[in-house]
Design a protein around this motif. Structure first.
Motif, mmCIF file in Angstrom:
data_model
loop_
_atom_site.group_PDB
_atom_site.id
_atom_site.type_symbol
_atom_site.label_atom_id
_atom_site.label_comp_id
_atom_site.label_asym_id
_atom_site.label_seq_id
_atom_site.Cartn_x
_atom_site.Cartn_y
_atom_site.Cartn_z
ATOM 1 N N LEU A 1 0.973 -1.057 0.110
ATOM 2 C CA LEU A 1 -0.071 -0.071 -0.035
ATOM 3 C C LEU A 1 0.801 1.209 0.047
ATOM 4 N N ILE A 2 0.339 1.983 -1.061
ATOM 5 C CA ILE A 2 1.345 3.390 -1.209
ATOM 6 C C ILE A 2 0.273 4.319 -0.991
ATOM 7 N N ILE B 1 -2.596 1.733 -4.635
ATOM 8 C CA ILE B 1 -2.633 3.291 -4.445
ATOM 9 C C ILE B 1 -3.565 3.632 -3.624
ATOM 10 N N ASN B 2 -3.559 4.316 -2.461
ATOM 11 C CA ASN B 2 -4.544 5.054 -1.649
ATOM 12 C C ASN B 2 -4.505 6.336 -2.073
ATOM 13 N N ILE B 3 -5.715 7.040 -2.682
ATOM 14 C CA ILE B 3 -5.642 8.481 -3.098
ATOM 15 C C ILE B 3 -5.959 9.347 -1.803
ATOM 16 N N CYS B 4 -6.831 8.971 -0.866
ATOM 17 C CA CYS B 4 -7.370 9.667 0.121
ATOM 18 C C CYS B 4 -6.544 10.529 0.736
ATOM 19 N N GLY B 5 -6.743 11.692 0.849
ATOM 20 C CA GLY B 5 -5.980 12.934 1.388
ATOM 21 C C GLY B 5 -5.090 13.464 0.503
ATOM 22 N N SER B 6 -5.125 12.974 -0.729
ATOM 23 C CA SER B 6 -4.297 13.578 -1.683
ATOM 24 C C SER B 6 -4.993 14.573 -2.638
ATOM 25 N N PRO B 7 -4.191 15.302 -3.459
ATOM 26 C CA PRO B 7 -4.918 16.292 -4.339
ATOM 27 C C PRO B 7 -6.090 15.772 -5.410
ATOM 28 N N LEU B 8 -5.835 14.451 -5.481
ATOM 29 C CA LEU B 8 -6.830 13.829 -6.484
ATOM 30 C C LEU B 8 -8.247 13.749 -5.948
ATOM 31 N N GLU B 9 -8.498 13.932 -4.491
ATOM 32 C CA GLU B 9 -9.791 13.839 -3.833
ATOM 33 C C GLU B 9 -10.597 15.183 -4.240
ATOM 34 N N PHE B 10 -10.600 15.392 -5.666
ATOM 35 C CA PHE B 10 -11.582 16.485 -5.963
ATOM 36 C C PHE B 10 -12.568 16.036 -7.057
ATOM 37 N N PRO B 11 -13.585 16.548 -7.528
ATOM 38 C CA PRO B 11 -14.758 16.188 -8.171
ATOM 39 C C PRO B 11 -14.411 15.520 -9.643
ATOM 40 N N GLU B 12 -13.429 16.100 -10.310
ATOM 41 C CA GLU B 12 -13.083 15.316 -11.470
ATOM 42 C C GLU B 12 -12.339 13.994 -11.536
ATOM 43 N N THR B 13 -11.642 13.501 -10.396
ATOM 44 C CA THR B 13 -11.242 12.321 -10.098
ATOM 45 C C THR B 13 -12.018 11.652 -9.054
ATOM 46 N N PHE B 14 -12.741 12.109 -8.427
ATOM 47 C CA PHE B 14 -13.758 11.391 -7.596
ATOM 48 C C PHE B 14 -15.234 11.690 -7.641
ATOM 49 N N PRO B 15 -15.691 11.293 -9.000
ATOM 50 C CA PRO B 15 -16.805 11.628 -9.344
ATOM 51 C C PRO B 15 -17.960 10.821 -8.540
ATOM 52 N N ASP C 1 -21.496 -3.385 2.463
ATOM 53 C CA ASP C 1 -20.527 -2.515 2.929
ATOM 54 C C ASP C 1 -20.338 -1.213 2.005
ATOM 55 N N ASP C 2 -19.832 -0.319 2.768
ATOM 56 C CA ASP C 2 -19.650 1.166 2.119
ATOM 57 C C ASP C 2 -18.049 1.184 1.719
ATOM 58 N N VAL C 3 -17.784 1.448 0.508
ATOM 59 C CA VAL C 3 -16.323 0.979 -0.016
ATOM 60 C C VAL C 3 -16.145 2.438 -0.775
ATOM 61 N N ILE C 4 -14.644 2.766 -0.952
ATOM 62 C CA ILE C 4 -14.271 3.762 -1.682
ATOM 63 C C ILE C 4 -13.253 2.948 -2.552
ATOM 64 N N VAL C 5 -13.298 2.895 -3.917
ATOM 65 C CA VAL C 5 -12.681 2.081 -5.012
ATOM 66 C C VAL C 5 -11.883 2.742 -5.729
ATOM 67 N N THR C 6 -10.562 2.673 -5.970
ATOM 68 C CA THR C 6 -9.726 3.397 -6.984
ATOM 69 C C THR C 6 -9.457 2.424 -8.053
ATOM 70 N N GLY C 7 -9.474 2.775 -9.032
ATOM 71 C CA GLY C 7 -8.911 1.854 -10.349
ATOM 72 C C GLY C 7 -8.998 2.591 -11.693
ATOM 73 N N VAL C 8 -9.031 1.806 -12.865
ATOM 74 C CA VAL C 8 -9.030 2.421 -14.075
ATOM 75 C C VAL C 8 -10.273 1.862 -14.774
ATOM 76 N N LEU C 9 -10.938 3.037 -15.476
ATOM 77 C CA LEU C 9 -12.186 3.010 -16.065
ATOM 78 C C LEU C 9 -12.063 2.306 -17.477
ATOM 79 N N HIS D 1 -7.245 -0.456 -5.935
ATOM 80 C CA HIS D 1 -7.370 -0.374 -4.402
ATOM 81 C C HIS D 1 -8.820 -0.259 -3.788
ATOM 82 N N VAL D 2 -9.154 -1.070 -2.925
ATOM 83 C CA VAL D 2 -10.451 -1.168 -2.304
ATOM 84 C C VAL D 2 -10.345 -0.896 -0.736
ATOM 85 N N ARG D 3 -11.175 0.316 -0.169
ATOM 86 C CA ARG D 3 -11.020 0.382 1.066
ATOM 87 C C ARG D 3 -12.459 0.497 1.829
ATOM 88 N N ARG D 4 -12.763 -0.179 2.802
ATOM 89 C CA ARG D 4 -13.963 -0.261 3.384
ATOM 90 C C ARG D 4 -14.039 1.043 4.512
#
Length: 665
Positions: A39-40, A98-112, A236-244, A267-270
């Motif tokens: 995990l990074i 890759i965990n993006i939570c807390g990074s600049p990627l957490e904005f509506p364009e990449t977290f729709p 479960d409530d999840v936050i999933v990072t991946g490639v569309l 990456h999947v986070r419960r």
């Protein structure tokens, strides 16, 4: 190729510098055949190498495999640091997550929102948040295989395409990069070269809380591979990072090819345990403690200040507001001597004439709860409440219903009487045992439903106080016994009450902005503070019963058993359980870890207010016309004396009989 090598070395240096501890634990693990996650944090990668982080974000399809290669290289370098290299095992299957939570990627364009996923999101590192509504079985899938050119003997790898259902496409000519092209067209499969992966498809749906009225919640399938499989279950409530990506069927003749969006997860986070939407700062906790120290002399006045914040647009209805608060807070779950779990969640049923504010309370309770599902009886089938068996790609799987999705939260069912008899029967097990046992389409399993059920129903015709509750509501005795509190709201047309209510409603119309942003806790608590308070007392207080509280509850239960003729279905051992839960909930509401006499009496008053029991007649009036007392502590003292006087007749028996029923606590 040279640039790829440079990127791998740069990523390798990053992993060795920031994640040496994870590499060490992977090397020291005993099983070399397992798949290990590394995990990074994306914020760290941006800080260390912004250019590389930008490439990982914009070209994840090319760079995520390079990250895995970098992890293998870093593992080899780290292995050399061990004195006894033979004792550590090199792991071939390491996947960088890759965990993006807390990074600049957490904005509506990449977290729709799931409903706003579009073509522009394809090919970038995307993050989606939702609730798992379906989880498929774990399958084996082919990851790669090798072929050999029969002409030049060049061996090359072929990767199946997930987008087309894992089909294999051979190259049109030999891919060997020679000065003189081979152009061979004949290839043969290399035996034993297939590498398989674990594979699971789940479906996530956007939360109904973020949707506007009339919006249909959208869902998207997610592909999980290797170490990510079986991490989450339905509900479960999840936050999933991946490639569309897109999935299609390439071999259907004369059929238009529709592309269905699908997310290949990295990456999947419960988020069930995290509850990130409710954080309670220390200053808020101090404010709660200060509030109770201010009301130390008149604790019930402090309690009523909290209760005024529940559904403030509805005037009065003190009994209902107290019942809603106690239901949402609930008691303490425990395990009895036989190992059986006794639920801590309370259930509430409002039976009332039209226009008594039942639906208002349901909607407000849903706002107060972290996790809530609102449904109506007429639109709910047994499958919609529990779980549905659906066929997907020739395989049966389970899709979670309302009670499973509300696990750990609140399920509000309006128009409870509109449900068909068969559908009502399905929630018996969910309410008492807090599980749902399923045997559908060859799938036999049990799902968890630690859910508070809050129902609202109209009486059948005119409510007749001389008839039992079962006759008035057409609800069966076993179902009614599962509700801790059943409040009956009768519109008895009291002229004085009508005058007070009408003036209150007209005053609200004149001053719509009154009370907004007001943080004075001694008056009316605002919704966010109320949510935090309920969450805090549920998490940190585990009240235990004092001997005096046990005796009062026991005596009252025995009195009920003697006098109950009409409502025998309600006066079962479940009533004893309900009294204990309500007393514990009241102690939590009062910010205490001990159930005192006051809490036991308050629980009895709640049961008495249900108008389904007649053990202590006229102790409380109509729940609809119950208003907040000006001096609640004095008022309570009178009711306490009345109840204790009634219970004195049982006191001779309580030493020998009463506490035996509570001894297992």
């Amino acid at each position: 190729m040279a640039s790829d090598s440079n990127h791998i070395h740069a990523l390798c240096r990053f992993l060795l510098h920031h994640h040496s501890q994870q590499l060490r634990s992977i090397l020291l693990s005993s099983d070399p055949m397992l798949h290990y996650p590394l995990l990074i944090n994306f914020a760290e990668l941006i800080e260390a190498d912004p250019a590389l982080a930008s490439l990982v974000f914009s070209q994840p399809t090319e760079f995520l495999p390079l990250l895995d290669n970098a992890a293998l290289l870093a593992q080899g370098i780290f292995q050399e640091k061990f004195k006894d290299r033979e004792s550590v095992l090199f792991k071939e299957f390491v996947h960088v997550r890759i965990n993006i939570c807390g990074s600049p990627l957490e904005f509506p364009e990449t977290f729709p929102r799931i409903g706003r996923v579009r073509v522009k999101h394809r090919g970038i590192l995307l993050t989606l948040k939702g609730t798992v509504i379906r989880s498929g079985t774990v399958k084996m899938i082919e990851g790669e295989r090798e072929y050999e050119c029969r002409k030049c003997k060049h061996v090359f790898k072929v990767y199946p395409e997930l987008e087309t259902g894992n089909s294999i496409r051979l190259p049109t000519s030999c891919p060997s990069k020679r000065s003189k092209p081979c152009e061979g067209l004949n290839f043969q499969f290399v035996e034993g070269s297939i590498i398989c992966h674990d594979y699971q498809e789940i479906k996530i749906q956007e939360s109904t809380q973020v949707l506007g009225v009339g919006s249909i919640p959208r869902s998207i399938p997610i592909i999980l591979k290797d170490d990510l499989v079986d991490m989450v279950k339905a509900g479960d409530d999840v936050i999933v990072t991946g490639v569309l990506s897109a999935k299609w069927s390439p071999d259907l003749k004369d059929v238009r090819c529709d592309l269905d969006p699908i997310l290949i997860a990295n990456h999947v986070r419960r988020t069930n345990e995290i509850k990130s939407d409710i954080d309670i700062p220390e200053d808020v906790v101090q404010k709660f403690k200060q509030f109770w120290s201010d009301f130390n002399e008149a604790p019930l006045k402090g309690r009523n200040a909290i209760l005024r914040g529940i559904c403030p647009q509805v005037f009065g209805l003190f009994t209902v507001k107290l019942a809603v608060a106690l239901t949402l807070i609930g008691g303490v779950q425990h395990v009895d001597a036989s190992g059986t779990k006794v639920r801590g969640e309370s259930h509430l049923l409002l039976v009332g004439d039209p226009g008594t504010g039942k639906s208002q309370f349901l909607k407000f309770a849903a706002k107060l709860s972290n996790r809530s599902v609102i449904t109506t009886g007429l639109g709910s089938t047994s499958a919609g409440l529990t779980v549905t068996a659906v066929k997907d790609g020739g395989e049966w799987m389970l899709e979670a219903g309302a009670l499973v999705l509300a696990d750990g939260g609140l399920c509000c069912i309006d128009e409870f009487d509109s449900m068909r008899e068969h559908d009502r029967a399905t929630i018996h097990e969910a309410m008492e045992q807090q599980t749902i046992s399923i045997a559908k389409a060859g799938l036999v399993t049990t799902l968890s439903t630690r859910t508070i059920v809050f129902g609202a129903t109209n009486p059948k015709g005119q409510y007749d106080p001389n008839q039992s509750l079962s006759v008035n509501t057409t609800l069966s005795g076993p179902l009614l016994s599962r509700f801790d509190i059943v409040l009956v709201l009768l519109d008895t047309k009291n002229p004085e009450w009508d005058a007070i209510v009408s003036s209150h409603i007209l005053k609200e119309q004149e001053e719509p902005e009154r009370g907004k942003g007001d943080e004075d806790l001694s008056n009316v608590w605002p919704l966010p503070t109320l949510r935090r308070y309920i969450h805090y007392v549920k998490r940190y207080f585990k009240p235990v019963l004092t001997k005096e509280a046990k005796r009062i509850i026991s005596n009252y239960y025995q009195l009920q058993r003697r006098s109950a003729t009409q409502n025998a279905a309600r006066t079962t051992v479940r009533m004893l359980e309900s009294l204990i839960r309500l007393a514990q909930a009241h102690a939590r509401l009062m910010f205490r870890n001990e159930v005192t006499r006051l809490d036991a009496i308050a629980a009895i008053l709640c049961i008495e207010a249900s108008m389904t029991t007649f053990a202590i007649v006229d102790s409380v009036g109509n729940a609809l016309h119950s208003n907040f007392a000006e001096n609640p502590d004095d008022e309570f003292a009178k009711q306490e004396n009345l109840i204790l006087e009634k219970l004195k007749s049982i006191d001779e028996y309580s030493d020998t009989n009463g506490l035996e029923e509570l001894s297992y606590r």
